[in-house]
Design a protein around this motif. Structure first.
Motif, mmCIF file in Angstrom:
data_model
loop_
_atom_site.group_PDB
_atom_site.id
_atom_site.type_symbol
_atom_site.label_atom_id
_atom_site.label_comp_id
_atom_site.label_asym_id
_atom_site.label_seq_id
_atom_site.Cartn_x
_atom_site.Cartn_y
_atom_site.Cartn_z
ATOM 1 N N LYS A 2 0.827 -1.288 0.077
ATOM 2 C CA LYS A 2 -0.017 -0.110 0.132
ATOM 3 C C LYS A 2 0.679 1.289 -0.046
ATOM 4 O O LYS A 2 1.980 1.243 0.709
ATOM 5 N N HIS A 3 0.399 2.302 -0.667
ATOM 6 C CA HIS A 3 1.089 3.671 -0.727
ATOM 7 C C HIS A 3 -0.057 4.598 -0.548
ATOM 8 O O HIS A 3 -1.117 4.552 -0.895
ATOM 9 N N SER A 4 0.499 5.846 -0.220
ATOM 10 C CA SER A 4 -0.435 6.801 -0.286
ATOM 11 C C SER A 4 -0.616 7.398 -1.519
ATOM 12 O O SER A 4 0.163 7.226 -2.577
ATOM 13 N N TYR A 35 -5.833 4.599 -0.516
ATOM 14 C CA TYR A 35 -4.641 4.217 -0.802
ATOM 15 C C TYR A 35 -4.447 3.667 -2.285
ATOM 16 O O TYR A 35 -5.299 3.306 -2.911
ATOM 17 N N ASP A 36 -3.075 3.748 -2.637
ATOM 18 C CA ASP A 36 -2.519 3.087 -4.107
ATOM 19 C C ASP A 36 -1.739 1.713 -3.921
ATOM 20 O O ASP A 36 -1.279 1.524 -2.871
ATOM 21 N N GLN A 37 -2.312 0.798 -4.667
ATOM 22 C CA GLN A 37 -1.706 -0.406 -4.651
ATOM 23 C C GLN A 37 -1.554 -0.968 -5.840
ATOM 24 O O GLN A 37 -2.346 -0.799 -6.835
ATOM 25 N N HIS A 56 -13.124 1.001 -6.394
ATOM 26 C CA HIS A 56 -11.965 0.990 -6.965
ATOM 27 C C HIS A 56 -11.660 2.000 -8.258
ATOM 28 O O HIS A 56 -12.764 2.113 -8.781
ATOM 29 N N ARG A 107 -2.474 -0.809 -11.519
ATOM 30 C CA ARG A 107 -2.179 -0.016 -10.305
ATOM 31 C C ARG A 107 -3.785 0.606 -10.036
ATOM 32 O O ARG A 107 -4.220 1.194 -10.925
ATOM 33 N N VAL A 109 -6.385 2.584 -7.233
ATOM 34 C CA VAL A 109 -6.648 3.521 -5.883
ATOM 35 C C VAL A 109 -7.797 2.892 -5.189
ATOM 36 O O VAL A 109 -8.979 2.923 -5.971
#
Length: 233
Positions: A2-4, A35-37, A56, A107, A109
């Motif tokens: 996970k990323h912001s 979050y970004d994945q 999504h 990718r 969010v």
């Protein structure tokens, strides 16, 4: 992992019709838990019958939505960036009617459904946009069902080819971006039926070379399905 959410992705998401009229403070509030994945290809994102915990938004890659019953599976839609999906399940807080898996490295969010519903209640412009998207989704579903029920296989394929052509400025050279087995499922055919349908369209000036499709006579193809050809898509 996970990323912001990146600033560029926030801008792209805010540019979607669903979000573009929201008050900035409400958009920021909705995205607070997002979050970004990244996901590898052919990964199951969620399963039919599961809970819709997140709205999504596809940023990169390709995702296929499908439904299954017993040992049968049908392709419902192919999602490409930048677009959101499963809004209806998120708004209703109900179980998912479809499964989703990545067709390529993707990718996304993920926006918590609870936050989407919370902002829906307080932001009228977002509520209007959400209702419009849900209504358009319903119309597209009905249109697609009409095509499946009322058109023969070769007519469904011809209408699909014309739809792709129109999206690319009435191009006479197009590319079928998804695997043909997925296209066949989406059009309600077996892969063998799709192959026969492509061959039958040769007499209407359509020629296939792998994923590349050449349309020699758009007028002839339109005549096959009728002037209202894009109603089912």
């Amino acid at each position: 992992m996970k990323h912001s959410v990146r600033d560029k992705d926030l801008t792209d998401i805010k540019g979607l019709a669903l979000f573009q009229d929201m008050k900035p403070e409400n958009f920021d509030r909705m995205m607070r838990g997002a979050y970004d994945q990244e996901f590898p290809e052919h990964l199951q994102l969620f399963q039919q019958g599961g809970k819709a915990d997140f709205l999504h938004v596809l940023i990169e890659g390709t995702v296929v939505l499908s439904a299954d019953w017993r040992e049968r599976e049908a392709t419902m839609a192919v999602v490409r960036p930048v677009s959101s999906f499963i809004l209806a399940a998120c708004m209703l807080d109900m179980t998912l009617l479809m499964s989703a898996r990545t067709l390529s490295r993707s990718r996304l969010v993920l926006i918590p459904s609870q936050d989407v519903r919370e902002i829906f209640r307080i932001d009228p412009d977002f509520a209007v946009a959400a209702n419009r998207q849900l209504a358009m989704g319903y119309r597209q579903m009905v249109d697609h069902a009409k095509g499946l029920k009322l058109r023969r296989a070769r007519e469904r394929l011809a209408a699909y080819i014309l739809d792709v052509s129109e999206k690319h400025g009435h191009a006479t050279e197009i590319v079928i971006e998804q695997e043909k087995r997925i296209l066949a499922s989406y059009l309600g055919m077996t892969p063998e039926s799709l192959s026969r349908a492509f061959k039958s369209l040769a007499e209407d000036g359509v020629h296939v070379h792998g994923a590349n499709v050449t349309i020699n006579d758009l007028t002839k193809l339109i005549k096959l399905v009728g002037e209202d050809w894009h109603i089912p898509h």
